[in-house]
Design an enzyme around this catalytic site. Sequence first.
Site, PDB file in Angstrom:
ATOM      1  N   GLY A 159       0.836  -1.200   0.000  1.00 43.30           N
ATOM      2  CA  GLY A 159       0.000   0.000   0.000  1.00 43.30           C
ATOM      3  C   GLY A 159       0.861   1.236   0.000  1.00 43.30           C
ATOM      4  O   GLY A 159       2.045   1.183  -0.316  1.00 43.30           O
ATOM      5  N   ASN A 160       0.261   2.352   0.323  1.00 43.49           N
ATOM      6  CA  ASN A 160       1.050   3.587   0.446  1.00 43.49           C
ATOM      7  C   ASN A 160       0.418   4.496   1.495  1.00 43.49           C
ATOM      8  O   ASN A 160      -0.626   4.168   2.054  1.00 43.49           O
ATOM      9  CB  ASN A 160       1.177   4.285  -0.918  1.00 43.49           C
ATOM     10  CG  ASN A 160      -0.170   4.649  -1.502  1.00 43.49           C
ATOM     11  OD1 ASN A 160      -0.876   5.491  -0.966  1.00 43.49           O
ATOM     12  ND2 ASN A 160      -0.541   3.986  -2.598  1.00 43.49           N
ATOM     13  N   PHE A 161       1.063   5.636   1.745  1.00 46.81           N
ATOM     14  CA  PHE A 161       0.651   6.483   2.867  1.00 46.81           C
ATOM     15  C   PHE A 161      -0.468   7.473   2.543  1.00 46.81           C
ATOM     16  O   PHE A 161      -0.763   8.351   3.341  1.00 46.81           O
ATOM     17  CB  PHE A 161       1.861   7.273   3.387  1.00 46.81           C
ATOM     18  CG  PHE A 161       2.929   6.399   3.976  1.00 46.81           C
ATOM     19  CD1 PHE A 161       2.663   5.612   5.085  1.00 46.81           C
ATOM     20  CD2 PHE A 161       4.202   6.344   3.408  1.00 46.81           C
ATOM     21  CE1 PHE A 161       3.639   4.798   5.636  1.00 46.81           C
ATOM     22  CE2 PHE A 161       5.182   5.536   3.953  1.00 46.81           C
ATOM     23  CZ  PHE A 161       4.906   4.750   5.068  1.00 46.81           C
TER      24      PHE A 161
END
Length: 404
Positions: free
Chosen positions: A211-213
């Site tokens: 995923g990412n932030f």
Amino acid sequence: MPSLDGKKILVGVSGGIAAYKIPILIRLLIKEGAEVQVVQTPYSQNFVTPLTLSTVSQKPVYSEFFEQNTGDWHSHIELARNCDLMVIAPATANTLSKLAYGQADNLLLAVYMATPAPVMIVPAMDVDMYNHPATQNNIKILSDRQNHIVLEAEEGELASGLTGKGRMPEPETILQEIISFFQKKNTLKGKTFVVTAGPTYEKIDPVRFIGNFSSGKMGFAIAEELASRGAKVHLVSGPVSIPYPNHPAITVHKVVSALEMHDAVKKLFPESDGAIFAAAVADFRPVSTANNKIKRENKTSFEIKLEKNPDIAAEMGKIKKDNQITVGFALETDEGLQNASKKLVSKNLDFIVLNSLKDKGSGFGTDTNKITIIDKGNKKTVFELKHKRKVAEDIVNHLVSLLK
Ligand code: C5P
């Protein structure tokens, strides 16, 4: 037809010398067809009497919860819910502070706390009080609040004899702001937009993902801004931990992976007037997802084979019709302008919003953002660091300018 025909405007007057100009504002509002209800703080009665205000507004004026003589109760809830816009003018330093911190020790403040309507605040005070960091901080808190407009005080001669910033804009100027507020509310009526937001999660096994932030804040703010101008919005959101917008014109489509986001957008885009791609879509996904949790056991290293996800913005760019607008984002760490310009072309976008991770307060997770908008003709517009809600306003303003 007058421009404010049938609009219910609640005017809240607090105790500053500029209050003497409010009867003129009320007259102007009524001339434009508005229905005006006045609530004033007890202290403001020293500057403008209830008799003057009720004469010009053609209605009783309230400043206490109870009527001393009759014991009649003025419901702050009823007043708060029965208006299309609340205008607090003048807003003194004291009232600004109470509005910012949620104190409700007079009827005006209680009405403010209870109103679901948009609020326009018109500060007016002496120059040093206006420039005081406490007041500036309160103005910032209120400007960042959803559905709040804080007008800037004007420069000039002040009642104290000093000269500087702190004058209330003239009633004619406030009237124009109110008229343009209502005009803006309808600019996107009849239009439908798709907004992507948040990250995507690409499953590795039942408990892990890539995923990412991305927090979803920027995309949600854009969806809310579009809806506040009358548009219907399909918000296609990846997994986020912030609350979903609660606006009747916004339909939330919850997705997890890039493929799911792609499917949702593909269905919604053809019937829309355009799309704003604010999601941080994972570029790659695992080729296969394990059915069971992958065990560490005695592995010393571990490889995940990845394959490319569809580029949603680029694909919609290919099928885009002439009357559709697409807007992309470029979050860059280096060579920002060049990379963003390339993406503008390769994804066939109408404009791209560049934010650099090098700018403090920009990018993932923050409440603020600093953007540059790059147009098809490579025209660049640089904006200040602002709250994401205000950034959303700039982006939607740009979009609206292209619709004409
Ligand atoms: O190429 P890059 O990921 O930097 O492009 C960012 C823009 O493209 C964003 O607007 C993003 O939402 C969109 N995008 C997309 N689908 C992808 C990758 C990016 O819609 N797979």
